[in-house]
Design an enzyme around this catalytic site. Structure first.
Site, PDB file in Angstrom:
ATOM      1  N   GLY A 226      37.232  29.755  76.887  1.00 40.78           N
ATOM      2  CA  GLY A 226      38.521  30.352  77.192  1.00 40.78           C
ATOM      3  C   GLY A 226      38.314  31.728  77.793  1.00 40.78           C
ATOM      4  O   GLY A 226      37.227  32.308  77.700  1.00 40.78           O
ATOM      5  N   TYR A 227      39.373  32.235  78.401  1.00 44.31           N
ATOM      6  CA  TYR A 227      39.307  33.528  79.071  1.00 44.31           C
ATOM      7  C   TYR A 227      40.302  34.489  78.437  1.00 44.31           C
ATOM      8  O   TYR A 227      41.501  34.229  78.415  1.00 44.31           O
ATOM      9  CB  TYR A 227      39.568  33.359  80.571  1.00 44.31           C
ATOM     10  N   LEU A 228      39.773  35.605  77.936  1.00 41.87           N
ATOM     11  CA  LEU A 228      40.606  36.662  77.378  1.00 41.87           C
ATOM     12  C   LEU A 228      41.178  37.519  78.500  1.00 41.87           C
ATOM     13  O   LEU A 228      42.246  38.109  78.354  1.00 41.87           O
ATOM     14  CB  LEU A 228      39.793  37.516  76.405  1.00 41.87           C
TER      15      LEU A 228
END
Length: 164
Positions: A28-30
């Site tokens: 996932g990408y913060l």
């Protein structure tokens, strides 16, 4: 300073499916602009990666191990659902090729990446490598998580680039 030098290609045919090692990945990408901050879980281990926003093959990359429980919690903080993919690892002409077969909303997309030691390094392409998409930001995972497959051309039209 840590750097990543990589080329990315669409994949054709089935020759890559004979990979001796396959890994399940959730990432996932913060943050996705500028650069990206990614959390990845692979083989029961987790990493946090920060990538710079540089043009071309070379960009800054910093990767750190994080506890698995922390990574699972960070994935829940990501604004978009994680990317899920199977990574097939294949050595061809002395280079490790990583072929990602995406699942879920990105099913049907298969991309090969190879990391280089120098931007001008000459490589031998496997016969299952199609059109190069290194310079097309839409094929970066940090873009795919936002835009999905919309607007992508998954066909293998266009020339293959054989040198760095």
């Amino acid at each position: 300073m840590a750097t990543e030098i990589e080329r990315k290609f669409l994949v054709v045919g089935d020759g890559w499916k004979k990979a001796p090692r396959i890994r399940a990945i959730a990432q996932g990408y913060l943050a996705t602009t500028p650069g990206s901050v990614r959390i990845r879980i692979q083989d029961g281990a987790a990493t946090l990666t920060v990538k710079g926003e540089t043009e071309g093959l070379v960009r800054d990359e910093f990767e750190y191990p994080v506890p698995l429980a922390d990574a699972e919690a960070m994935l829940r903080l990501c604004p978009e659902p994680p990317i899920v993919k199977k990574r097939h690892e294949i050595v061809h002409a002395g280079k490790l090729w990583q072929v990602d077969a995406f699942e879920g909303a990105l099913a049907g997309l298969v991309v090969a990446e190879v990391e280089l030691e120098r931007a001008d390094e000459v490589i031998t392409l496997p016969d299952w490598v199609g059109r190069e998409v290194t310079d097309d930001r839409r094929y970066r995972n940090s873009s795919l998580i936002r835009g999905g497959l919309a607007g992508l051309d998954l066909s293998d039209t266009g020339p293959r680039r054989c040198t760095g």
